[in-house]
Design a protein around this motif. Structure first.
Motif, PDB file in Angstrom:
ATOM      1  N   LEU A 118       0.623  -1.209  -0.060  1.00 46.06           N
ATOM      2  CA  LEU A 118      -0.053  -0.045  -0.019  1.00 46.06           C
ATOM      3  C   LEU A 118       1.015   1.223  -0.045  1.00 46.06           C
ATOM      4  O   LEU A 118       0.451   2.177  -0.855  1.00 46.06           O
ATOM      5  N   THR A 119       1.845   1.246   0.764  1.00 42.29           N
ATOM      6  CA  THR A 119       2.773   2.643   0.902  1.00 42.29           C
ATOM      7  C   THR A 119       3.453   2.666  -0.620  1.00 42.29           C
ATOM      8  O   THR A 119       3.666   3.749  -0.998  1.00 42.29           O
ATOM      9  N   LYS A 120       3.973   1.659  -1.132  1.00 42.07           N
ATOM     10  CA  LYS A 120       4.572   1.541  -2.293  1.00 42.07           C
ATOM     11  C   LYS A 120       3.778   2.376  -3.489  1.00 42.07           C
ATOM     12  O   LYS A 120       4.012   3.202  -4.293  1.00 42.07           O
ATOM     13  N   ASN A 121       2.424   2.089  -3.335  1.00 40.72           N
ATOM     14  CA  ASN A 121       1.452   2.589  -4.336  1.00 40.72           C
ATOM     15  C   ASN A 121       0.801   3.686  -4.000  1.00 40.72           C
ATOM     16  O   ASN A 121      -0.170   4.443  -4.647  1.00 40.72           O
ATOM     17  N   GLY A 122       1.145   4.315  -2.788  1.00 38.90           N
ATOM     18  CA  GLY A 122       0.396   5.662  -2.201  1.00 38.90           C
ATOM     19  C   GLY A 122      -0.877   5.578  -1.888  1.00 38.90           C
ATOM     20  O   GLY A 122      -1.447   6.440  -2.040  1.00 38.90           O
ATOM     21  N   ILE A 123      -1.167   4.371  -1.456  1.00 42.13           N
ATOM     22  CA  ILE A 123      -2.673   4.039  -0.979  1.00 42.13           C
ATOM     23  C   ILE A 123      -2.790   4.425   0.588  1.00 42.13           C
ATOM     24  O   ILE A 123      -2.024   3.781   1.224  1.00 42.13           O
ATOM     25  N   ARG A 124      -3.886   5.192   0.862  1.00 41.80           N
ATOM     26  CA  ARG A 124      -3.774   5.500   2.254  1.00 41.80           C
ATOM     27  C   ARG A 124      -4.258   4.078   3.182  1.00 41.80           C
ATOM     28  O   ARG A 124      -5.266   3.235   2.627  1.00 41.80           O
ATOM     29  N   ILE A 125      -3.824   3.959   4.078  1.00 46.93           N
ATOM     30  CA  ILE A 125      -4.057   2.797   5.079  1.00 46.93           C
ATOM     31  C   ILE A 125      -5.286   3.248   5.860  1.00 46.93           C
ATOM     32  O   ILE A 125      -5.442   3.948   6.765  1.00 46.93           O
ATOM     33  N   PRO A 126      -6.414   2.605   5.528  1.00 42.64           N
ATOM     34  CA  PRO A 126      -7.751   2.741   6.447  1.00 42.64           C
ATOM     35  C   PRO A 126      -7.590   2.280   7.835  1.00 42.64           C
ATOM     36  O   PRO A 126      -6.814   1.433   8.440  1.00 42.64           O
ATOM     37  N   THR A 127      -8.559   3.142   8.788  1.00 36.19           N
ATOM     38  CA  THR A 127      -8.410   2.726  10.226  1.00 36.19           C
ATOM     39  C   THR A 127     -10.238   2.639  10.555  1.00 36.19           C
ATOM     40  O   THR A 127     -11.024   2.664   9.737  1.00 36.19           O
ATOM     41  N   VAL A 128     -10.257   2.074  11.663  1.00 36.11           N
ATOM     42  CA  VAL A 128     -11.461   1.669  12.065  1.00 36.11           C
ATOM     43  C   VAL A 128     -12.379   3.053  12.166  1.00 36.11           C
ATOM     44  O   VAL A 128     -13.570   3.108  11.763  1.00 36.11           O
TER      45      VAL A 128
END
Length: 427
Positions: free
Chosen positions: A157-167
């Motif tokens: 996800l980090t490599k592709n610039g994708i936000r890590i979702p949270t609860v």
């Protein structure tokens, strides 16, 4: 490990048997002046970890008093249906029996269960999805639940610039679609595993929460008399149109294998899967593993809930003893043992806190959070077996390209016809 998804077809058979009548049978009797024998059936043969906990509870209970003696009989999960069906036909059900959560209302309606009548201080502490209620009465309760999540690798996800979702801030549907499209463009031929190679109860367990997150449902839960407008309304059509497009675009497929192997092998970037696959993923992916909340389709993230639970048969003549055993068995120490030996979510917060996996610092704590915040039970209606099979057929047909609206309309017709044929199941 699939605790929640196995014996739904038994409910249909038992419902049919109920129509032919069932006399009460006396089969739990004392031998001379000895303790009253209480027969207990489980679906756990072949699962040594689970059986070890049951054997410990039984041994402790039997040693704690002299009035009752619990004796268990264990069946392989695959043949448990047949054993229950045969016992019901012979009016010889055991006193204590376990059951998959969503079939309980059918068994209660069919007359095979009596109200559980456990003290409220026990049931009030359990996860809501670990308590089975029908028409205002509790008929079943369980020691654990299962939960679903999205597995991902943080590095991907980090490599592709994708936000890590949270609860607190899960992916919106637009974010999720953009992320999957970006992952496909980055080199993942099929970036998403939705588990669509699986069959049976997995389909409503896994996908009806997405439908609910979209605003639809399996049935109108306010009356339990019709699926019209819920399973075929605009929200349902919108969700299933998206579902169909996921497969048309090649974001996901149904080629298998069943389970989480494609994610472990790095063939997919995102895997919609359950707690039962978490240990293998941790062993392979380690600290790079993310256990993410499911997508918010508009009404907040939702996941399936309601796993194996315990009940007392209506024909049990030693119900006080069966109830005493169940009351004894819901001690936190046993719930924690089940959780850590089976990798299932403890049904009480205190048992979860003591778990090496699900406690605050445990590697699987996120599953306990997801279960508490997002889990929903399947509809508590005796008509659920037909709802389940109708939903599975419709969803699979849509996945394969069938017209969304007309396919959902046909599913509603099947569900409503069954409800009508059974006098609204007394609702």
């Amino acid at each position: 490990m699939r605790k929640a998804l196995s014996i739904i077809t038994a409910a249909t058979t038992l419902g049919v048997l109920a129509l032919s009548g069932c006399s009460r049978a006396s089969h739990e009797v004392s031998s001379g002046n000895g303790p009253v024998k209480i027969t207990m059936w489980t679906h756990s043969a072949g699962n040594p970890g689970e059986l070890a906990v049951y054997k410990q509870i039984i041994a402790d209970f039997n040693a704690s008093q002299s009035k009752y003696r619990v004796v268990e009989q264990n069946f392989p999960q695959g043949s448990y249906n047949d054993a229950i069906t045969a016992a019901a036909a012979a009016h010889n059900l055991p006193c204590l029996l376990d059951m998959d959560g969503p079939i309980m209302p059918n068994w209660a309606w069919a007359g095979y269960l009596q109200p559980l009548d456990l003290p409220s201080d026990i049931t009030a502490k359990l996860l809501p999805t670990a308590v089975g209620s029908y028409r205002g009465k509790v008929y079943s309760a369980g020691y654990w639940d299962a939960a679903l999540a999205i597995f991902a690798r943080k590095s991907v996800l980090t490599k592709n610039g994708i936000r890590i979702p949270t609860v607190e801030q899960p992916w919106t549907l637009a974010e999720f679609d953009a992320a999957v499209a970006k992952l496909q463009a980055s080199g993942f031929r099929t970036p998403l595993d939705l588990g669509a190679a699986d069959t049976g109860e997995w389909w409503p367990y896994a996908y009806s929460p997405m439908l609910q997150s979209s605003g639809g449902d399996l049935i109108d839960r306010s009356t339990m008399k019709s699926a019209d407008g819920k399973l075929n309304g605009p929200d349902a059509v919108r969700f299933f149109t998206w579902f169909q497009q996921v497969f048309k675009k090649g974001w996901a497929n149904n080629n298998g294998p069943v389970g989480n192997q494609n994610f472990i092998d790095g063939k997919v970037a995102l895997s919609y899967t359950g707690v039962w696959n978490a240990q293998d993923a941790l062993k392979k992916v380690g600290g790079d593993l993310l256990i993410l909340p499911t997508v918010d389709f508009g009404k907040g993230p939702k996941i399936g809930g309601g796993s194996w639970q315990w009940g007392i048969s209506a024909t049990c003549d030693a119900s006080e003893g069966a109830r005493a055993y169940l009351k004894f068995s819901f001690q936190d120490k046993y719930l924690t043992r089940f959780a850590d030996s089976q990798i299932v979510i403890p049904a009480t917060q205190s048992a979860a806190a003591a778990s090496k996996y699900f406690g605050p610092s445990g590697s699987l704590h996120q599953f306990a959070v997801l279960s508490q915040k997002f889990a929903l039970a399947r509809p508590a209606t005796p008509g659920y077996p037909v709802i389940s099979t109708s939903f599975e057929k419709a969803a699979k047909d849509i996945m394969s390209g069938a017209d969304v609206q007309s396919t959902l309309d046909e599913a509603v017709k099947s569900i409503d016809a069954d409800i009508k044929a059974n006098g609204n199941y007394g609702q």
